[in-house]
Design a protein around this motif. Structure first.
Motif, PDB file in Angstrom:
ATOM      1  N   ILE A 128       0.793  -1.232   0.015  1.00 17.60           N
ATOM      2  CA  ILE A 128       0.065  -0.008  -0.031  1.00 17.60           C
ATOM      3  C   ILE A 128       0.706   1.224  -0.145  1.00 17.60           C
ATOM      4  O   ILE A 128       1.624   1.175   0.817  1.00 17.60           O
ATOM      5  CB  ILE A 128      -0.703  -0.079   1.035  1.00 17.60           C
ATOM      6  CG1 ILE A 128      -1.877  -1.338   1.321  1.00 17.60           C
ATOM      7  CG2 ILE A 128      -1.787   1.345   1.238  1.00 17.60           C
ATOM      8  CD1 ILE A 128      -2.782  -1.196   2.516  1.00 17.60           C
ATOM      9  N   ILE A 129       0.550   2.136  -0.951  1.00 14.69           N
ATOM     10  CA  ILE A 129       1.123   3.378  -1.056  1.00 14.69           C
ATOM     11  C   ILE A 129       0.075   4.328  -0.448  1.00 14.69           C
ATOM     12  O   ILE A 129      -0.986   4.517  -1.152  1.00 14.69           O
ATOM     13  CB  ILE A 129       1.665   4.129  -2.286  1.00 14.69           C
ATOM     14  CG1 ILE A 129       2.537   2.840  -3.087  1.00 14.69           C
ATOM     15  CG2 ILE A 129       2.118   5.307  -2.481  1.00 14.69           C
ATOM     16  CD1 ILE A 129       2.926   2.899  -4.524  1.00 14.69           C
ATOM     17  N   GLY A 130       0.553   5.072   0.602  1.00 13.42           N
ATOM     18  CA  GLY A 130      -0.462   6.010   1.314  1.00 13.42           C
ATOM     19  C   GLY A 130      -0.689   7.445   0.310  1.00 13.42           C
ATOM     20  O   GLY A 130       0.072   7.510  -0.562  1.00 13.42           O
ATOM     21  N   GLY A 131      -1.467   8.086   0.743  1.00 15.91           N
ATOM     22  CA  GLY A 131      -1.616   9.495   0.443  1.00 15.91           C
ATOM     23  C   GLY A 131      -0.571  10.423   0.713  1.00 15.91           C
ATOM     24  O   GLY A 131       0.431  10.007   1.366  1.00 15.91           O
ATOM     25  N   PRO A 132      -0.757  11.464   0.210  1.00 17.73           N
ATOM     26  CA  PRO A 132       0.435  12.482   0.800  1.00 17.73           C
ATOM     27  C   PRO A 132       0.812  12.935   2.155  1.00 17.73           C
ATOM     28  O   PRO A 132       1.728  13.296   2.521  1.00 17.73           O
ATOM     29  CB  PRO A 132       0.111  13.945  -0.104  1.00 17.73           C
ATOM     30  CG  PRO A 132      -1.366  13.566  -0.003  1.00 17.73           C
ATOM     31  CD  PRO A 132      -1.741  12.512  -0.287  1.00 17.73           C
ATOM     32  N   TYR A 133      -0.136  12.361   2.975  1.00 24.31           N
ATOM     33  CA  TYR A 133       0.102  12.710   4.413  1.00 24.31           C
ATOM     34  C   TYR A 133       0.581  11.388   5.029  1.00 24.31           C
ATOM     35  O   TYR A 133       0.577  11.493   6.357  1.00 24.31           O
ATOM     36  CB  TYR A 133      -0.861  13.626   4.986  1.00 24.31           C
ATOM     37  CG  TYR A 133      -1.076  14.686   4.178  1.00 24.31           C
ATOM     38  CD1 TYR A 133      -0.392  15.657   4.345  1.00 24.31           C
ATOM     39  CD2 TYR A 133      -2.317  14.723   3.745  1.00 24.31           C
ATOM     40  CE1 TYR A 133      -0.715  16.805   3.537  1.00 24.31           C
ATOM     41  CE2 TYR A 133      -2.606  15.860   3.024  1.00 24.31           C
ATOM     42  CZ  TYR A 133      -1.790  16.992   3.076  1.00 24.31           C
ATOM     43  OH  TYR A 133      -2.113  18.273   2.254  1.00 24.31           O
ATOM     44  N   GLY A 134       0.725  10.258   4.272  1.00 26.21           N
ATOM     45  CA  GLY A 134       0.824   8.934   5.085  1.00 26.21           C
ATOM     46  C   GLY A 134      -0.304   8.262   5.391  1.00 26.21           C
ATOM     47  O   GLY A 134      -1.526   8.216   4.932  1.00 26.21           O
ATOM     48  N   PHE A 135      -0.279   7.317   6.395  1.00 28.37           N
ATOM     49  CA  PHE A 135      -1.259   6.531   6.750  1.00 28.37           C
ATOM     50  C   PHE A 135      -1.823   6.701   8.162  1.00 28.37           C
ATOM     51  O   PHE A 135      -0.896   7.410   9.209  1.00 28.37           O
ATOM     52  CB  PHE A 135      -0.460   4.890   7.100  1.00 28.37           C
ATOM     53  CG  PHE A 135      -0.149   4.614   5.702  1.00 28.37           C
ATOM     54  CD1 PHE A 135      -0.937   3.786   4.685  1.00 28.37           C
ATOM     55  CD2 PHE A 135       1.134   4.342   5.536  1.00 28.37           C
ATOM     56  CE1 PHE A 135      -0.715   3.546   3.387  1.00 28.37           C
ATOM     57  CE2 PHE A 135       1.976   3.799   4.252  1.00 28.37           C
ATOM     58  CZ  PHE A 135       0.833   3.455   3.347  1.00 28.37           C
ATOM     59  N   ASP A 136      -2.860   6.493   8.440  1.00 27.50           N
ATOM     60  CA  ASP A 136      -3.664   6.563   9.840  1.00 27.50           C
ATOM     61  C   ASP A 136      -3.360   5.494  10.240  1.00 27.50           C
ATOM     62  O   ASP A 136      -2.908   4.314  10.101  1.00 27.50           O
ATOM     63  CB  ASP A 136      -5.205   6.463   9.345  1.00 27.50           C
ATOM     64  CG  ASP A 136      -5.998   6.559  10.616  1.00 27.50           C
ATOM     65  OD1 ASP A 136      -6.063   7.791  11.149  1.00 27.50           O
ATOM     66  OD2 ASP A 136      -6.689   5.606  10.961  1.00 27.50           O
TER      67      ASP A 136
END
Length: 157
Positions: free
Chosen positions: A103-111
């Motif tokens: 998984i590649i997260g969004g620009p702010y990373g992962f929850d």
């Protein structure tokens, strides 16, 4: 073994799309590989980073199964050489992992929910790359790992 790459938002830069397409086509000769693109969130002006990560997490969790082995592409993850990464893929194959999900997260990373669900974290570099570029780099590394495992001359060491 099937490998799935989950990513947030579509890739828009033509040069990245061309590179990704090139390596996805090459991968078909080695493994069952697919990507799942979760649409980027809309109307995020009123959301802080944590709220955005939480909403992305809900969408990511809907895209994975309880039996999937999940590896996050995360700057705090373990760093491998290409040969070590190939060895890791081989170990997953030998353990009969059915579906290996990166998984590649969004620009702010992962929850935190995504961190809690992950089996491992992997870093492609100690440097930071855009989540768009990581897609190309990662798919190339999956291809490279498969050529290493087959003893083909793509990787020079």
């Amino acid at each position: 073994m099937k490998i799935t790459l989950i990513q947030i938002g579509k890739t828009e830069d033509k040069y990245l799309l061309e590179g990704i397409d090139k390596y996805e086509k090459r991968l078909k000769h080695y493994i069952n590989f697919s990507t799942v693109t979760i649409p980027a969130l809309k109307n995020t002006k009123n959301l802080n980073f944590e709220e955005q990560k939480k909403k992305e997490a809900e969408l990511i969790l809907k895209s994975i199964n309880n039996t999937d082995y999940v590896i996050l592409l995360d700057e705090k993850g373990k760093v491998f050489t290409s040969v070590q990464f190939a060895d890791q893929l081989n170990k997953h194959m030998n353990r009969a992992v059915q579906n290996l999900v990166f998984i590649i997260g969004g620009p702010y990373g992962f929850d935190e929910k995504i961190y809690a669900r992950a089996n491992e974290k992997l870093s492609l570099s100690t440097m930071t790359f855009s989540h768009q570029m990581v897609r190309l780099f990662f798919i190339e590394q999956i291809y490279r790992a498969n050529t290493i495992l087959k003893g083909e001359p793509y990787h020079h060491e």
